[in-house]
Design a protein around this motif. Sequence first.
Motif, PDB file in Angstrom:
ATOM      1  N   SER A 249      60.591  32.373  81.447  1.00  0.00           N
ATOM      2  CA  SER A 249      59.795  33.707  80.476  1.00  0.00           C
ATOM      3  C   SER A 249      59.422  31.972  79.287  1.00  0.00           C
ATOM      4  CB  SER A 249      60.405  33.842  79.380  1.00  0.00           C
ATOM      5  OG  SER A 249      61.755  34.006  78.341  1.00  0.00           O
ATOM      6  N   ARG A 328      48.593  30.171  87.549  1.00  0.00           N
ATOM      7  CA  ARG A 328      48.081  31.055  87.347  1.00  0.00           C
ATOM      8  C   ARG A 328      47.351  32.445  88.094  1.00  0.00           C
ATOM      9  NH1 ARG A 328      46.035  29.203  82.470  1.00  0.00           N
ATOM     10  NH2 ARG A 328      48.252  29.277  81.521  1.00  0.00           N
ATOM     11  N   VAL A 349      55.517  28.440  86.616  1.00  0.00           N
ATOM     12  CA  VAL A 349      55.272  29.813  86.326  1.00  0.00           C
ATOM     13  C   VAL A 349      55.896  30.877  85.698  1.00  0.00           C
ATOM     14  CG1 VAL A 349      55.257  32.134  88.033  1.00  0.00           C
ATOM     15  CG2 VAL A 349      54.704  29.214  89.192  1.00  0.00           C
ATOM     16  N   HIS A 350      55.367  31.820  85.053  1.00  0.00           N
ATOM     17  CA  HIS A 350      56.097  32.433  83.963  1.00  0.00           C
ATOM     18  C   HIS A 350      56.422  33.660  84.571  1.00  0.00           C
ATOM     19  CE1 HIS A 350      55.007  31.283  79.401  1.00  0.00           C
ATOM     20  NE2 HIS A 350      54.193  30.829  80.307  1.00  0.00           N
ATOM     21  N   ALA A 351      57.968  33.737  85.019  1.00  0.00           N
ATOM     22  CA  ALA A 351      58.792  34.940  85.429  1.00  0.00           C
ATOM     23  C   ALA A 351      60.261  35.017  84.733  1.00  0.00           C
ATOM     24  CB  ALA A 351      58.640  34.619  86.661  1.00  0.00           C
ATOM     25  N   SER A 356      60.784  38.901  90.387  1.00  0.00           N
ATOM     26  CA  SER A 356      59.913  39.037  89.781  1.00  0.00           C
ATOM     27  C   SER A 356      58.519  37.157  89.898  1.00  0.00           C
ATOM     28  CB  SER A 356      58.934  39.042  87.248  1.00  0.00           C
ATOM     29  OG  SER A 356      60.148  37.884  87.279  1.00  0.00           O
ATOM     30  N   LEU A 357      59.302  36.415  89.804  1.00  0.00           N
ATOM     31  CA  LEU A 357      58.078  35.444  89.897  1.00  0.00           C
ATOM     32  C   LEU A 357      57.651  35.711  91.877  1.00  0.00           C
ATOM     33  CD1 LEU A 357      57.973  32.289  90.514  1.00  0.00           C
ATOM     34  CD2 LEU A 357      59.937  31.315  91.429  1.00  0.00           C
ATOM     35  N   ARG A 359      57.479  38.362  93.160  1.00  0.00           N
ATOM     36  CA  ARG A 359      55.914  39.495  92.678  1.00  0.00           C
ATOM     37  C   ARG A 359      54.742  39.117  91.851  1.00  0.00           C
ATOM     38  NH1 ARG A 359      60.405  42.789  91.280  1.00  0.00           N
ATOM     39  NH2 ARG A 359      59.702  41.962  88.694  1.00  0.00           N
ATOM     40  N   ARG A 360      54.874  37.438  91.932  1.00  0.00           N
ATOM     41  CA  ARG A 360      53.824  37.546  91.233  1.00  0.00           C
ATOM     42  C   ARG A 360      53.384  35.881  91.927  1.00  0.00           C
ATOM     43  NH1 ARG A 360      52.621  34.185  86.038  1.00  0.00           N
ATOM     44  NH2 ARG A 360      50.661  34.635  86.328  1.00  0.00           N
ATOM     45  N   SER A 363      51.347  38.768  94.296  1.00  0.00           N
ATOM     46  CA  SER A 363      50.166  39.484  93.619  1.00  0.00           C
ATOM     47  C   SER A 363      49.344  38.251  93.299  1.00  0.00           C
ATOM     48  CB  SER A 363      50.738  40.330  93.169  1.00  0.00           C
ATOM     49  OG  SER A 363      51.983  41.148  92.715  1.00  0.00           O
ATOM     50  N   LYS A 364      47.693  39.333  92.900  1.00  0.00           N
ATOM     51  CA  LYS A 364      46.991  38.903  92.314  1.00  0.00           C
ATOM     52  C   LYS A 364      47.063  38.394  91.186  1.00  0.00           C
ATOM     53  CE  LYS A 364      43.199  41.775  95.352  1.00  0.00           C
ATOM     54  NZ  LYS A 364      42.069  42.454  95.250  1.00  0.00           N
ATOM     55  N   ILE A 366      47.659  35.352  92.343  1.00  0.00           N
ATOM     56  CA  ILE A 366      48.032  33.845  92.333  1.00  0.00           C
ATOM     57  C   ILE A 366      47.642  34.363  94.186  1.00  0.00           C
ATOM     58  CG2 ILE A 366      49.921  32.986  93.012  1.00  0.00           C
ATOM     59  CD1 ILE A 366      50.595  33.567  90.190  1.00  0.00           C
TER      60      ILE A 366
END
Length: 494
Positions: A249, A328, A349-351, A356-357, A359-360, A363-364, A366
């Motif tokens: 985070s 990002r 990476v922020h997660a 959640s990493l 998923r990021r 997902s758009k 990335i």
Amino acid sequence: MSKRNSKKIIKEFYAIEPPFAYVVISQDREGGLLRYEVLEPPLSDQEKEALKEIKELLLEEINVEFLDVRDYEKARVELDKVINKVVRKYKIKVGKESLKKIKYYLFRDLLGYGKIDVLMKDPNVEDISCDGVNVPVYIWHRKYESLPTNIVFTSKEELLSFINKLAYKAGRQITIARPIVDGMLPEGYRAHMVLDEVALRGGSFTIRKFAKEPYTIIDLILFRTISPKIAAYLWLALEHKKSMIIFGSTGAGKTTLLNAVAMLIRPEAKIITIEETPELRLPHENWVPLVTRSSSSVSGIVSEITLFDLLKAALRMRPDYIIVGEIRGEEAYTLFQAIATGHAGLSTVHADSVESLMRRLESKPISIPRRLIPLMKILIHIARVKVRGEITRRVVDVYEIVGLDERKEVKLNKAFEWIGTIDQFDFSEKSEVLKGIAEEMFMEEDEILDELERRARLLEYMAEKGLRSFSDVARVVREYYTNPDRVLRRVGVI
């Protein structure tokens, strides 16, 4: 032990620029609110008048270029001479002790950062933010986290004047046409400034500070952020060009860990770092630091250089390692493609969890195809945690991406785990990355585990002996790559 008075508890007291500037961390006895207080010498009415008069005369005696000198100590010595000259020339009546206090404020206001100068000089302060007029300036303290201060900009004119001063120091121009500006201050700190056309409380600014000498892997071992064995594992993985992502985070220490780990890369390797703000600092000679550039013209004459642009350019430089400060967006796909062609990649990476990493990443904006995710071999989760009542950082998990299972789901192996109840790190004794390195080197897995143990013991020795500085760590790492047996014999490991 905390000291008390009728209204507050003094949690901590330390000097910033003795005998003039000190910091008190206080706590309200009733509400429990922590507060960061700057203590500076009070001025009498006569001293205030003298300060005002001398400052006005100084601005007539010196030019703007003088105040823009990047060597602070040299500028301070020269300004001191000019102050003495002005006091004599205009026969300003001021006592010896009063003049010392007045000089402190002149140095602070003309060469430093005015009322936030103490915050800028405090090594415990990581971020400084002002939300508007008549609102306390907030800081992020290394030990106490987010704290309000006793510093307040009391008028819109005062705040906008300070924002313009920040922009000038950063070499930027902030105007009604361009009311949001990012820049780099002379100390290397990142400043984000917003005028009152956009920030409706009278303007705002945020300053992100970085340590002059970055934390090394030995510092992080001493802080117990990471264990010697995890550090040795990452060292081995980097040597064999295994790519990794550090996630966590905001404020977890991702960039700090990234810099510390990157220092373990082989000294002769070609490294390219790509960042929006130059935070990374490496001891390697063959290192190319690249930074983005925003368009500095409303008409667009000066074009923007993005992370994506820099990553494409980096691939033409034949790097061994590509380090992206944070992914990002579209640059992530290019980084994964670079890894597929034999380059090692490191990034953050922020997660806040491995789920959640994932998923990021998929997902758009990335948008990494799942089939490419196993190219990133190691995922390191760093987090802010509470240990014995204090906030600190810990590497809480280290995952290895094994591949895709029969359902095309990403298959993970947890190699290391932090056990919060006892504040210890646990090694699962099962590492697909180390097993893969053994196969690549035509070695037995036990041999790689022995090498892991030797490096962990070396790092422990360095921590015990206080060999933690940037130069110490760079020297030992360089020597180890050249002649590991000699280094290990010197420290008694073999």
